[in-house]
Motif scaffolding. Sequence first.
Motif, PDB file in Angstrom:
ATOM      1  N   ILE A   4       0.773  -1.293   0.080  1.00 21.80           N
ATOM      2  CA  ILE A   4      -0.104  -0.015  -0.059  1.00 21.80           C
ATOM      3  C   ILE A   4       0.995   1.310  -0.010  1.00 21.80           C
ATOM      4  CG2 ILE A   4      -1.714   1.320   1.295  1.00 21.80           C
ATOM      5  CD1 ILE A   4      -2.964  -1.232   2.302  1.00 21.80           C
ATOM      6  N   PHE A   5       0.795   2.202  -0.960  1.00 25.88           N
ATOM      7  CA  PHE A   5       1.652   3.203  -1.180  1.00 25.88           C
ATOM      8  C   PHE A   5       0.839   4.599  -0.775  1.00 25.88           C
ATOM      9  CE2 PHE A   5       4.631   0.525  -3.603  1.00 25.88           C
ATOM     10  CZ  PHE A   5       5.739   1.543  -3.369  1.00 25.88           C
ATOM     11  N   LEU A   6       1.470   5.621  -0.204  1.00 30.26           N
ATOM     12  CA  LEU A   6       1.006   6.685  -0.031  1.00 30.26           C
ATOM     13  C   LEU A   6       1.234   7.445  -1.411  1.00 30.26           C
ATOM     14  CD1 LEU A   6      -0.417   9.055   1.632  1.00 30.26           C
ATOM     15  CD2 LEU A   6       2.032   9.537   2.425  1.00 30.26           C
ATOM     16  N   ALA A  37       0.628  -4.891  10.833  1.00 36.07           N
ATOM     17  CA  ALA A  37       1.221  -4.075  11.027  1.00 36.07           C
ATOM     18  C   ALA A  37       0.398  -2.902  11.569  1.00 36.07           C
ATOM     19  CB  ALA A  37       1.583  -3.487   9.400  1.00 36.07           C
ATOM     20  N   GLY A  38       0.616  -2.133  12.758  1.00 30.55           N
ATOM     21  CA  GLY A  38       0.062  -1.047  13.287  1.00 30.55           C
ATOM     22  C   GLY A  38      -0.090   0.214  12.555  1.00 30.55           C
ATOM     23  N   VAL A  58       5.557   6.285  -0.753  1.00 28.28           N
ATOM     24  CA  VAL A  58       6.329   5.589   0.271  1.00 28.28           C
ATOM     25  C   VAL A  58       5.374   4.607   0.567  1.00 28.28           C
ATOM     26  CG1 VAL A  58       8.437   7.148   0.749  1.00 28.28           C
ATOM     27  CG2 VAL A  58       6.173   7.257   2.209  1.00 28.28           C
ATOM     28  N   ILE A  59       5.748   3.675   1.186  1.00 30.02           N
ATOM     29  CA  ILE A  59       4.835   2.558   1.851  1.00 30.02           C
ATOM     30  C   ILE A  59       5.179   2.935   3.489  1.00 30.02           C
ATOM     31  CG2 ILE A  59       4.787  -0.009   2.483  1.00 30.02           C
ATOM     32  CD1 ILE A  59       6.306  -0.432   0.024  1.00 30.02           C
ATOM     33  N   LEU A  60       3.794   3.207   4.222  1.00 33.00           N
ATOM     34  CA  LEU A  60       3.942   3.701   5.489  1.00 33.00           C
ATOM     35  C   LEU A  60       4.107   2.240   6.358  1.00 33.00           C
ATOM     36  CD1 LEU A  60       1.014   6.270   5.484  1.00 33.00           C
ATOM     37  CD2 LEU A  60       3.534   6.761   5.354  1.00 33.00           C
ATOM     38  N   GLY A  61       4.181   2.739   7.766  1.00 35.58           N
ATOM     39  CA  GLY A  61       4.210   1.751   8.710  1.00 35.58           C
ATOM     40  C   GLY A  61       5.428   1.158   9.322  1.00 35.58           C
ATOM     41  N   HIS A  62       5.695   1.290  10.660  1.00 35.76           N
ATOM     42  CA  HIS A  62       6.781   1.147  11.294  1.00 35.76           C
ATOM     43  C   HIS A  62       6.610   0.072  12.501  1.00 35.76           C
ATOM     44  CE1 HIS A  62       5.261   4.750  13.411  1.00 35.76           C
ATOM     45  NE2 HIS A  62       5.709   4.291  14.216  1.00 35.76           N
ATOM     46  N   ALA A 119       5.721  -0.948   6.416  1.00 27.05           N
ATOM     47  CA  ALA A 119       5.378  -2.297   6.786  1.00 27.05           C
ATOM     48  C   ALA A 119       3.953  -2.429   6.063  1.00 27.05           C
ATOM     49  CB  ALA A 119       5.259  -2.471   8.364  1.00 27.05           C
ATOM     50  N   TYR A 120       3.283  -1.556   5.227  1.00 25.46           N
ATOM     51  CA  TYR A 120       2.042  -1.736   4.795  1.00 25.46           C
ATOM     52  C   TYR A 120       2.138  -2.585   3.735  1.00 25.46           C
ATOM     53  CZ  TYR A 120       0.161   2.003   7.683  1.00 25.46           C
ATOM     54  OH  TYR A 120      -0.435   2.824   8.923  1.00 25.46           O
ATOM     55  N   ALA A 121       2.722  -4.108   3.715  1.00 32.46           N
ATOM     56  CA  ALA A 121       3.141  -4.858   2.619  1.00 32.46           C
ATOM     57  C   ALA A 121       3.205  -6.157   2.886  1.00 32.46           C
ATOM     58  CB  ALA A 121       4.388  -4.429   1.982  1.00 32.46           C
ATOM     59  N   GLU A 122       3.166  -6.967   1.867  1.00 30.39           N
ATOM     60  CA  GLU A 122       3.215  -8.476   2.297  1.00 30.39           C
ATOM     61  C   GLU A 122       4.554  -8.895   2.913  1.00 30.39           C
ATOM     62  OE1 GLU A 122       0.799 -11.112  -0.360  1.00 30.39           O
ATOM     63  OE2 GLU A 122       1.625  -9.670  -1.711  1.00 30.39           O
TER      64      GLU A 122
END
Length: 255
Positions: A4-6, A37-38, A58-62, A119-122
């Motif tokens: 998931i991209f922003l 992923a939070g 970018v792909i969000l998520g940490h 982290a918004y990814a497989e």
Amino acid sequence: MKAIFLKDFGAPDQLVLREIPTPEPGPDDVLVRVESAGICHHDLLHRAGKLPGAPAGVILGHEVSGEIVQTGASVTTLTVGDRVVGYQRRFCGTCRDCLRGRQDLCRSLSLPAIDTEGAYAEYIRLPAISAIRIPDNVPYPQAALASCPIGTAMRALVSQAGVQAGDTVLINGASGGLGVHQIQIAKALGAHVIAITGSERKVDFLRDLGAGTVLVSDGQYSRDVWAATAKQGVDVAMENLGFTLPQTLRSMGMG
């Protein structure tokens, strides 16, 4: 893999699903299949364009947990199949600050979704030193929160404040993502928790978490805190909101 991209700053519809190549781990990396992923408030600020220096595209998520599916050639501490949580920052692991346990001060510090993929990814590629094993009895959704809201609260209450049994701890913004963990940690340490909330309907929820005293306030709570502590003030305060700092300081006892 799917990610998931922003696409651009704005509303949630700026988050778009794309198919991209699965990352290849370097010699010191591991490849993790993302299980949870939070969504941190940090991510919401980033998406809205309110995080200085944070880019779009970018792909969000940490906040991330998952299972290792591949290891780099130099990785000896982790194996395929290990359940891990990702540390919320990337660090070198060899400098003076990293070696004394202050990875947050590392000059090589970087942040997923800003400096590297999020982290918004497989799958997500993590430095092996940033991947921490989790016990089998901890579910992935809870584990994903270990290094951000829980880790932040642990460092503040234990490492910095040194909370002891019998201390009185003030927590404002008590029903938020940080406050709910701070209440439980402070309670487990034997402290009496005074929780501040702006909503009457959250009182029972905060008491169930472990708050001994819950004060409903519009932000002017120091007088009530002094009354609740027999004019002694609190030993430790967790300031989660920022704009309430003067009220928090007025709530504190000597020293």
